[in-house]
Write a protein that holds these residues in place. Structure first.
Motif, PDB file in Angstrom:
ATOM      1  N   GLU A 139     -16.708 -80.573 -87.559  1.00 41.12           N
ATOM      2  CA  GLU A 139     -17.773 -80.542 -86.560  1.00 41.12           C
ATOM      3  C   GLU A 139     -18.678 -79.335 -86.704  1.00 41.12           C
ATOM      4  O   GLU A 139     -19.769 -79.287 -86.125  1.00 41.12           O
ATOM      5  CB  GLU A 139     -17.166 -80.543 -85.155  1.00 41.12           C
ATOM      6  N   ALA A 187     -20.633 -82.491 -80.385  1.00 40.03           N
ATOM      7  CA  ALA A 187     -19.437 -81.684 -80.167  1.00 40.03           C
ATOM      8  C   ALA A 187     -19.669 -80.605 -79.114  1.00 40.03           C
ATOM      9  O   ALA A 187     -18.716 -80.089 -78.533  1.00 40.03           O
ATOM     10  CB  ALA A 187     -18.991 -81.040 -81.476  1.00 40.03           C
ATOM     11  N   GLY A 190     -21.309 -83.621 -75.859  1.00 42.73           N
ATOM     12  CA  GLY A 190     -20.803 -84.978 -75.684  1.00 42.73           C
ATOM     13  C   GLY A 190     -19.585 -85.027 -74.780  1.00 42.73           C
ATOM     14  O   GLY A 190     -19.053 -83.994 -74.359  1.00 42.73           O
ATOM     15  N   ARG A 193     -15.807 -82.964 -76.216  1.00 44.07           N
ATOM     16  CA  ARG A 193     -16.611 -81.873 -76.755  1.00 44.07           C
ATOM     17  C   ARG A 193     -15.867 -80.541 -76.831  1.00 44.07           C
ATOM     18  O   ARG A 193     -14.893 -80.303 -76.118  1.00 44.07           O
ATOM     19  CB  ARG A 193     -17.850 -81.692 -75.898  1.00 44.07           C
TER      20      ARG A 193
END
Length: 331
Positions: A139, A187, A190, A193
């Motif tokens: 991420e 990330a 969201g 996250r």
């Protein structure tokens, strides 16, 4: 900083990672939002912005300049293929709130941060997007840096192509400032996250380290070990604070991440920093306490010697720090 163009490391160019391999790896280049938080440094800001807009990146780039506690320079706003949006910090005053303001204002797939006194190599985003895309589940992507201090430039490499939680726990990787971060926006904001940058970090310090630690708990961090960001340390940052704030911030992150004290070498590193900052602030009692704690954990930890030198009065901590910075080292 000289006017010569900032170029990446020789290995990256020689192996064709940027100009050929990345094009084969990435089928569709995602949109990237770049957040530049700034306060009253127009010349440095324009230089940083120029480097961001000059990225050799095939995908869309949208820049958000967030002015923190300062009048915004609306003249920087621009449209076109690489639009620039000028904003005021709408959240907690300081660097962290300004960055979070930029993240929330953007709608791009990826988000990157750039200090207003840092300069990106033209290939930074392209290399990092390729690394992030190639690393399953990653991420966050980072890259190495080049530290410029008092006219001297020193590359700071991690020696890794991926960084996990253990790497960040064993040693704070000073090669990973937030100007090297490239993050999947989902990330940050969201439903599943990592979360935004922590706005309660004292003095806005260590919030970048905190974000990396939180991210690394979920997945290893992809890393391009080439100096694609030049950090300028000659200028005083408006986001730099006194030593007592450095101490508060370090205690803050220790409370959030107990693993930083999970082993003897790990504990010695953080105790050594507390010893140095306590000595610099003039708190001799605290400095002696943390120096003894450092030696008890790991007598080879160099920060103990730095703190002792400052406590003895043989040399000022500022002079020691200046010498370390010239050699590319950070406390």
């Amino acid at each position: 900083m000289s006017n010569r163009q900032f170029r990446p490391g020789r290995r990256l160019v020689r192996e064709g990672v940027i100009r050929s391999k990345t094009h084969r790896r990435v089928a569709a280049w995602p949109s990237v939002g770049v957040v530049i938080a700034t306060r009253n440094r127009p010349m440095l800001l324009r230089r940083a912005l120029t480097a961001v807009l000059a990225q050799a990146y095939p995908g869309p780039i949208h820049v958000a300049i967030v002015h923190d506690q300062a009048e915004p320079d609306v003249a920087l706003a621009a449209g076109g293929d690489r639009p620039v949006t000028v904003l005021m910090n709408q959240r907690t005053p300081g660097l962290t709130g300004a960055r979070n303001t930029g993240v929330l204002a953007l709608a791009t797939e990826l988000v990157a941060f750039c200090h207003d006194d840092d300069v990106w190599a033209p290939e930074k985003l392209q290399a990092q997007v390729a690394a992030l895309t190639a690393a399953a589940g990653a991420e966050v992507a980072t890259c190495a840096t080049e530290l410029e201090y008092d006219g001297r430039r020193t590359p700071r490499l991690a020696g890794l192509d991926r960084i996990d939680l253990a790497d960040l726990t064993r040693a704070r990787l000073a090669t990973l400032p937030s100007s090297t971060f490239l993050i999947r926006r989902a990330a940050l904001v969201g439903p599943d996250r990592i979360g935004l940058l922590a706005e309660d970090a004292p003095g806005n310090q260590n919030q970048d380290w905190d974000l990396l630690l939180r991210a690394a708990r979920r997945a290893p961090i992809a890393h391009v070990d080439e100096p694609l960001v030049r950090m300028l340390w000659r200028y005083t940052s408006p986001y730099s604070y006194e030593y007592t704030t450095k101490i508060s911030s370090l205690r803050w992150i220790m409370a959030r991440h107990p693993q930083l004290e999970s082993g003897r070498p790990e504990a010695a590193r953080v105790y050594g920093r507390l010893a140095c900052w306590s000595a610099a602030s003039g708190n001799r009692r605290a400095a002696w306490h943390w120096t003894k704690q450092t030696v008890r954990q790991n007598w080879r930890e160099p920060r103990a010697a730095i703190a002792l030198a400052a406590l003895s009065g043989a040399v000022r901590i500022e002079r020691l720090l200046a010498t370390l910075h010239r050699r590319g080292h950070l406390v």
